[in-house]
Design an enzyme around this catalytic site. Structure first.
Site, short mmCIF file in Angstrom:
data_model
loop_
_atom_site.label_atom_id
_atom_site.label_comp_id
_atom_site.label_asym_id
_atom_site.label_seq_id
_atom_site.Cartn_x
_atom_site.Cartn_y
_atom_site.Cartn_z
N HIS A 130 0.73 -1.61 0.08
CA HIS A 130 -0.23 -0.23 0.43
C HIS A 130 0.72 1.20 -0.13
CE1 HIS A 130 -3.06 3.21 2.27
NE2 HIS A 130 -4.00 1.79 1.83
N ASP A 189 2.12 -5.44 7.87
CA ASP A 189 1.19 -4.40 7.31
C ASP A 189 0.29 -5.20 7.64
OD1 ASP A 189 -1.22 -2.64 7.00
OD2 ASP A 189 -0.05 -2.23 5.56
N GLN A 245 -4.70 -5.27 6.40
CA GLN A 245 -5.68 -6.25 5.13
C GLN A 245 -6.02 -7.70 5.98
OE1 GLN A 245 -8.26 -5.40 3.24
NE2 GLN A 245 -6.72 -3.97 3.16
N LYS A 284 -11.38 -1.89 9.59
CA LYS A 284 -11.06 -2.67 8.80
C LYS A 284 -11.59 -3.91 10.03
CE LYS A 284 -8.01 -0.60 5.88
NZ LYS A 284 -7.21 -0.27 5.17
N CYS A 325 -4.39 2.40 -4.02
CA CYS A 325 -3.62 3.31 -3.09
C CYS A 325 -1.49 2.04 -3.27
CB CYS A 325 -3.76 4.01 -1.58
SG CYS A 325 -4.63 4.63 -0.85
C1 LIG Z 1 -6.16 0.44 4.44
C2 LIG Z 1 -4.55 0.05 4.49
C3 LIG Z 1 -3.90 0.25 4.77
C4 LIG Z 1 -4.40 2.42 5.45
O1 LIG Z 1 -4.78 2.07 6.69
P1 LIG Z 1 -5.29 3.47 7.39
O2 LIG Z 1 -6.60 2.99 8.53
O3 LIG Z 1 -5.90 4.29 5.97
O4 LIG Z 1 -4.04 4.01 8.08
C5 LIG Z 1 -2.21 0.24 5.23
N1 LIG Z 1 -1.81 -1.49 4.01
C6 LIG Z 1 -2.80 -1.91 4.01
C7 LIG Z 1 -2.31 -2.76 3.61
C8 LIG Z 1 -4.73 -1.23 4.05
O5 LIG Z 1 -5.31 -2.51 3.58
#
Ligand SMILES: *Cc1c(COP(=O)(O)O)cnc(C)c1O
Length: 404
Positions: free
Chosen positions: A121, A198, A201, A224, A362
């Protein structure tokens, strides 16, 4: 087995209409919907004990502090962190990543190497580029393969004694690929590099165990995970959180302040300057309780049936091409139809009450890899149904007809 009809009752928004049609919400990878129990927790906070935390002697402040710290413990248990103070509450994934990147600005030296994956992302690319500019460190990229997986052979070749950090998402938001993070972490540790995963997701579908993973940093966003926006977490191993300098100066993060010298508070407060999103943190804890009451293995098993059904039905349509076709995927289908622009299809679907995301998600480097401007992404949650997918497939066929 999950009772989806009953679960849907928990989400008031699922009863609404869009353009006169029942809402079909397939944009869960961007943000999930909020169950009543979380909405109630937010209302309860502002109705009954809204107050600043940690500083007050009065009852409201103590109630708010207790609830906020209880939420931290819920998050600790959910991610199986060893200590509650290894959970830093942030404004979300992006904030958490920037916090680590800023910390490493003091640690990295010219010639050090950072590895990121091609599936990232933007929020996991840009902070590292900024960090490299600042420190003279070098950014290297694990390339992706046609099926949307990472080229693990090249990853091994990239690792060396200069590698200081490896950053990778647990699940790709654009394609749904579940990355082999156990292997990524093990191999990075073999050259003494730290790893940040990260989990933004992955966490809606998978319950990660940060101790079993032996990961150095793990980040995610509450919004999320059926929680509110503006709150998330940074898990960091104690030794790393102690090594990194504070991110922001301000109230709450200090032990003592004079104009000659300030000493910093201990963990987790060292990284929590200023008044946090108190209500959001508390609601995040409630959202995790809610999802755990359904069960993450039940959620994953059910979502897999949705993914399989959607994939099968989509592939019956002429001209549909799905991007991200690995066996290990979360419930995301990213696709295009012949040369119709994703945006045009998304607009028609919206008119029919169906919320999908279109564009580069993104993750522009992935789109460049496939030489496409973007995709249509339908992402399913445990409160979606096969009936909704059938409605979506019919609507998609109608949209395609309009453009051919
Ligand atoms: C949504 C997402 C982000 C960003 O998250 P925010 O809540 O907008 O800070 C970063 N990495 C991944 C894989 C995402 O799906």
């Amino acid at each position: 087995m999950m009772n989806v009809d009953k679960i849907r009752e928990d989400f008031p928004i699922l009863k609404r209409e869009v353009h006169g049609k029942p809402l079909v919400y397939f944009d869960n990878a961007a943000t999930s919907q909020t169950p009543q129990i979380v909405i109630d927790a937010i209302a309860d906070y502002y109705s009954n004990y809204n107050s600043n935390i940690h500083r007050g002697v009065h009852s409201l402040s103590q109630e708010a502090t207790d609830k906020y710290e209880e939420a931290r413990i819920k998050i600790q248990h959910h991610f199986n962190a060893k200590h509650a103070y290894e959970i830093i509450l942030t404004s979300g994934t992006t904030d958490s990543i920037n916090m680590v990147a800023a910390g490493f600005a003091d640690i990295l030296q010219k010639g050090d190497e950072i590895i990121v994956s091609a599936l990232e992302h933007h929020s996991n690319i840009v902070p590292w580029q900024m960090l490299c500019t600042k420190t003279g460190a070098i950014l290297k990229v694990i390339p992706m393969l046609q099926d949307g997986s990472l080229d693990m052979k090249v990853y091994e070749e990239l690792l060396n004694s200069n590698t200081k950090l490896v950053f990778c998402n647990h699940v790709s938001n654009a394609l749904g690929t579940i990355n082999p993070i156990e292997e990524i972490i093990k191999k990075a540790h073999a050259v003494n590099a730290a790893v940040l995963i990260d989990g933004a997701q992955a966490t809606p579908h998978i319950k990660p165990d940060v101790q079993a993973l032996d990961v150095d940093f793990y980040v995610a966003s509450a919004h999320k995970l059926c929680g509110p926006t503006g709150v998330g977490l940074l898990y960091g191993k104690q030794e790393w959180l102690e090594k990194l300098p504070p991110y922001q100066g301000g109230g709450e993060m200090i032990a003592t302040v004079s104009f000659e010298k300030t000493t910093y508070a201990g963990l987790p407060h060292k990284f929590e300057a200023g008044t946090p999103n108190i209500c959001g943190g508390i609601a995040f804890g409630v959202a995790l309780d809610y999802m755990n009451s359904i069960g993450f293995s039940e959620i994953a098993a059910y979502e897999a049936t949705l993914l399989e059904y959607a994939t099968t039905e989509l592939l019956k349509i002429d001209g549909v091409k799905i991007f991200g076709t690995t066996a290990h995927k979360t419930s995301v289908v990213s696709f295009n139809v012949a040369d119709i622009h994703p945006y045009d299809i998304g607009t028609i679907l919206d008119k029919l009450g169906i919320a999908v995301r279109t564009g580069h998600h993104c993750a522009q480097p992935i789109m460049d890899f496939y030489k496409i401007p973007g995709t249509i992404r339908a992402s399913f949650s445990f409160y979606n149904t096969k009936e909704e997918i059938a409605i979506f497939i019919t609507a998609l066929k109608r949209a395609i007809q309009m453009f051919s």
